[in-house]
Design a protein around this motif. Structure first.
Motif, PDB file in Angstrom:
ATOM      1  N   PHE A 303     -11.946   6.181  -8.665  1.00 13.05           N
ATOM      2  CA  PHE A 303     -11.815   5.903  -7.240  1.00 13.05           C
ATOM      3  C   PHE A 303     -10.488   5.191  -7.023  1.00 13.05           C
ATOM      4  O   PHE A 303     -10.288   4.065  -7.476  1.00 13.05           O
ATOM      5  N   ILE A 304      -9.563   5.879  -6.346  1.00 15.45           N
ATOM      6  CA  ILE A 304      -8.235   5.315  -6.083  1.00 15.45           C
ATOM      7  C   ILE A 304      -8.130   5.025  -4.593  1.00 15.45           C
ATOM      8  O   ILE A 304      -8.405   5.889  -3.757  1.00 15.45           O
ATOM      9  N   LYS A 305      -7.733   3.798  -4.264  1.00 18.26           N
ATOM     10  CA  LYS A 305      -7.520   3.423  -2.868  1.00 18.26           C
ATOM     11  C   LYS A 305      -6.308   2.513  -2.785  1.00 18.26           C
ATOM     12  O   LYS A 305      -6.313   1.411  -3.332  1.00 18.26           O
ATOM     13  N   PHE A 306      -5.266   2.999  -2.126  1.00 21.51           N
ATOM     14  CA  PHE A 306      -4.047   2.215  -1.966  1.00 21.51           C
ATOM     15  C   PHE A 306      -4.096   1.470  -0.634  1.00 21.51           C
ATOM     16  O   PHE A 306      -4.250   2.085   0.427  1.00 21.51           O
ATOM     17  N   GLU A 307      -3.957   0.143  -0.712  1.00 19.10           N
ATOM     18  CA  GLU A 307      -3.942  -0.682   0.493  1.00 19.10           C
ATOM     19  C   GLU A 307      -2.613  -1.436   0.565  1.00 19.10           C
ATOM     20  O   GLU A 307      -1.800  -1.380  -0.363  1.00 19.10           O
ATOM     21  N   GLN A 308      -2.378  -2.135   1.677  1.00 17.11           N
ATOM     22  CA  GLN A 308      -1.160  -2.922   1.863  1.00 17.11           C
ATOM     23  C   GLN A 308      -1.535  -4.375   2.140  1.00 17.11           C
ATOM     24  O   GLN A 308      -2.471  -4.633   2.894  1.00 17.11           O
ATOM     25  N   VAL A 309      -0.811  -5.298   1.526  1.00 18.15           N
ATOM     26  CA  VAL A 309      -0.993  -6.707   1.884  1.00 18.15           C
ATOM     27  C   VAL A 309      -0.604  -6.887   3.339  1.00 18.15           C
ATOM     28  O   VAL A 309      -1.291  -7.534   4.131  1.00 18.15           O
ATOM     29  N   LEU A 456      -0.934  -0.818  -9.198  1.00 18.35           N
ATOM     30  CA  LEU A 456      -0.516  -0.506  -7.827  1.00 18.35           C
ATOM     31  C   LEU A 456      -1.596  -0.906  -6.824  1.00 18.35           C
ATOM     32  O   LEU A 456      -1.291  -1.424  -5.747  1.00 18.35           O
ATOM     33  N   MET A 457      -2.857  -0.683  -7.183  1.00 19.02           N
ATOM     34  CA  MET A 457      -3.942  -1.051  -6.279  1.00 19.02           C
ATOM     35  C   MET A 457      -4.077  -2.568  -6.175  1.00 19.02           C
ATOM     36  O   MET A 457      -4.448  -3.105  -5.132  1.00 19.02           O
TER      37      MET A 457
END
Length: 532
Positions: A303-309, A456-457
């Motif tokens: 499960f890959i989920k890229f978020e942003q601070v 990265l995540m």
């Protein structure tokens, strides 16, 4: 035809496949699928005869063409010789004949042996071998001036074509290809698809390229549930059919568990009573039902989920007059562009045209992410407000320091995060349980890639720069990456030869051709339409 009868392979307690019987029929093109570690390469080696099955037998045609993964195995040989090596018997006879002729004096025994070898050479069309090999190479777009060169002098895409010529040398009845699209650019992949669609024998190929499998294969042999099940159609067709079959099996399993519960209830109520015959009968029924336990699938989906601070500014990047050369070779010159927040830029072009170089050029400000010694020749790169970069390089070798555990390596990037959060993140990328304590020096290529995605995540950058991120991923991981990039709200710079990623993720194309970079503000399919 290639026929496999009751073949089993296991390593210790791990069963790859058990009592497999399957036939591969001429005229059909099979994709051999399954997650990393399921046994695809092992099964391919069993088919080629490189590996003997622990149980069972394989019947294969006399002429078998094999394309192997190792592109560097023939670097010391001439291109033309590499092709002729596809006929092992002929090549061995030619080598032995040359060794005998190199002797200062020949014995009677040498003379007799030469006669035998000349017979082998004649039977295997050895006297026309070089011209036959040259015809194959010309058909595969390897020009005459390269035929006498060493394999080490060729580019990756050219090497694959030479090795394909090697596999085809001698007109094989079956062709076995292990990851044939590795190191190929898009044009070469399209050429390979067209070529394989015209192959008349049996084709079996392993690939992590979903688009390639869907384009080429007529059937899919899937390694899962400790067996091999053949489905009609390409990869997507197999996924649909497999999902339906799995749902049916799980429904049957649920019914069986209900039946077992009912029988056990009867046994508990009447075990001490007068209905002993019926109790015994039901105990046997329970044993029969429990022995038919549903086999577990090998497939694991990350499960890959890229978020942003926090999001970046609206204007992400401005490039003015960028230029880079290596000696007399100009990679690009005078490249200017601007990128807005949320754009997903795909860099496309033949191998060696400068995609990685451009990516490094725009990232020089982030010296902690790229080569500190890398400098551009001219031009300026200006990143916008709050730009935070997450970089995934093409070559992941040596990026993860040895002497640490997987968990400790990841935790160092954000010491404020709890160990529970680290474990959860690792679990998302299939580092389950004690695998978080695995030494970093023991990581495979696929595990290294998955750990870099964990980083990265964890860091949650608002800009992702990914250079060939699918190189070490299986199909399930590539699909997870595809979905994650589509849902990501930040900005993406992506170098890839995976056509599904290009079509489904990209919103803008930078095409490298003839020393220039063409900037198309639109999706991949729209850009392809402008070239027709």
């Amino acid at each position: 035809m290639i026929s496999v009868s009751s073949v089993s392979m296991r390593y210790g307690s791990k069963v790859l496949f058990e009592d497999v019987s399957v036939s591969f029929i001429p005229g059909r093109r099979y994709g051999l699928t399954g997650p990393n570690g399921a046994g695809k390469s092992t099964f391919m080696k069993v088919l080629t005869g490189e590996l003997e099955p622990q149980k069972g037998a394989v019947v294969r045609p006399r002429k078998l063409g094999v394309l192997r993964q190792d592109q560097f195995a023939f670097d010391a040989y001439r291109v033309i010789d590499t092709v002729i090596m596809g006929n092992k018997g002929l090549w061995a006879a030619l080598e032995e004949r040359d060794r005998i002729y190199e002797k200062a004096e020949l014995t009677d025994e040498d003379g007799m042996r030469l006669g035998e070898l000349e017979g082998v050479v004649g039977d295997e069309d050895g006297y026309t071998a070089e011209s036959d090999a040259a015809v194959l190479l010309q058909g595969l777009d390897i020009p005459d001036e390269l035929h006498e060169r060493k394999m080490s002098e060729l580019q990756g895409g050219q090497k694959v074509r030479v090795l394909l010529a090697q596999a085809l040398f001698g007109k094989p009845d079956a062709l076995l290809l292990d990851e044939p699209t590795n190191h190929l650019d898009l044009e070469s992949i399209h050429w390979l698809v067209d070529f394989l669609l015209g192959f008349q024998g049996t084709l079996i190929t392993i690939s992590h390229d979903r688009h390639f499998l869907n384009a080429v294969t007529t059937h899919t042999a899937d390694i899962d549930y400790q067996t091999i099940i053949t489905y009609t159609g390409g990869y997507d067709d197999m996924v649909v059919a497999k999902t339906q079959i799995r749902s049916q099996l799980e429904a049957q399993n649920e019914q069986r568990e209900k039946k077992v519960a009912q029988l056990n209830e009867f046994i508990a109520r009447f075990a001490a009573g007068t209905r002993s015959t019926q109790v015994t009968s039901r105990k046997k029924e329970v044993e029969r039902l429990q022995s038919a336990e549903l086999a577990r699938s090998n497939i694991q989906r990350p499960f890959i989920k890229f978020e942003q601070v926090r999001p970046s500014g609206k204007h992400v990047l401005e490039v003015e007059g960028l230029a880079k050369s290596y000696g007399d070779h100009r990679v690009f010159k005078g490249f200017s562009t601007a990128v807005m927040r949320g754009e997903k830029v795909c860099l496309v072009g033949r191998n060696g045209v400068g995609k990685t170089t451009l990516l490094k050029s725009i990232l020089t400000e982030f010296s902690g992410e790229v080569d500190r010694d890398f400098v551009v020749d001219a031009g300026s790169v200006k990143w916008g407000h709050e730009a935070q970069i997450g970089y995934f390089p093409q070559d992941v070798t040596g990026l993860i320091a040895p002497g640490m555990t997987v968990s400790d390596w990841l935790h160092q990037w954000d010491p404020k995060v709890t160990r529970e959060e680290i474990r959860g993140l690792l679990g998302q990328m299939l580092f389950s349980g004690e695998e978080g304590m695995k030494p970093t020096k023991a990581l495979s290529g696929g595990e290294t890639a998955r750990l870099l995605f964990c980083r990265l995540m964890l860091l949650k950058p608002n800009i992702l720069a990914l250079d060939e991120p699918t190189n070490h991923l299986d199909l399930e991981s590539i699909n997870a990456l595809n979905i994650a990039l589509q849902r990501y709200e930040g900005t993406v710079f992506l170098v890839t030869h995976d056509q599904d990623l290009l079509e489904e993720v990209g919103t803008r194309i930078w095409n490298f051709e003839g020393g220039d970079i063409q900037d198309h503000k639109g999706p991949y399919e729209e850009w392809v339409g402008t070239r027709k």
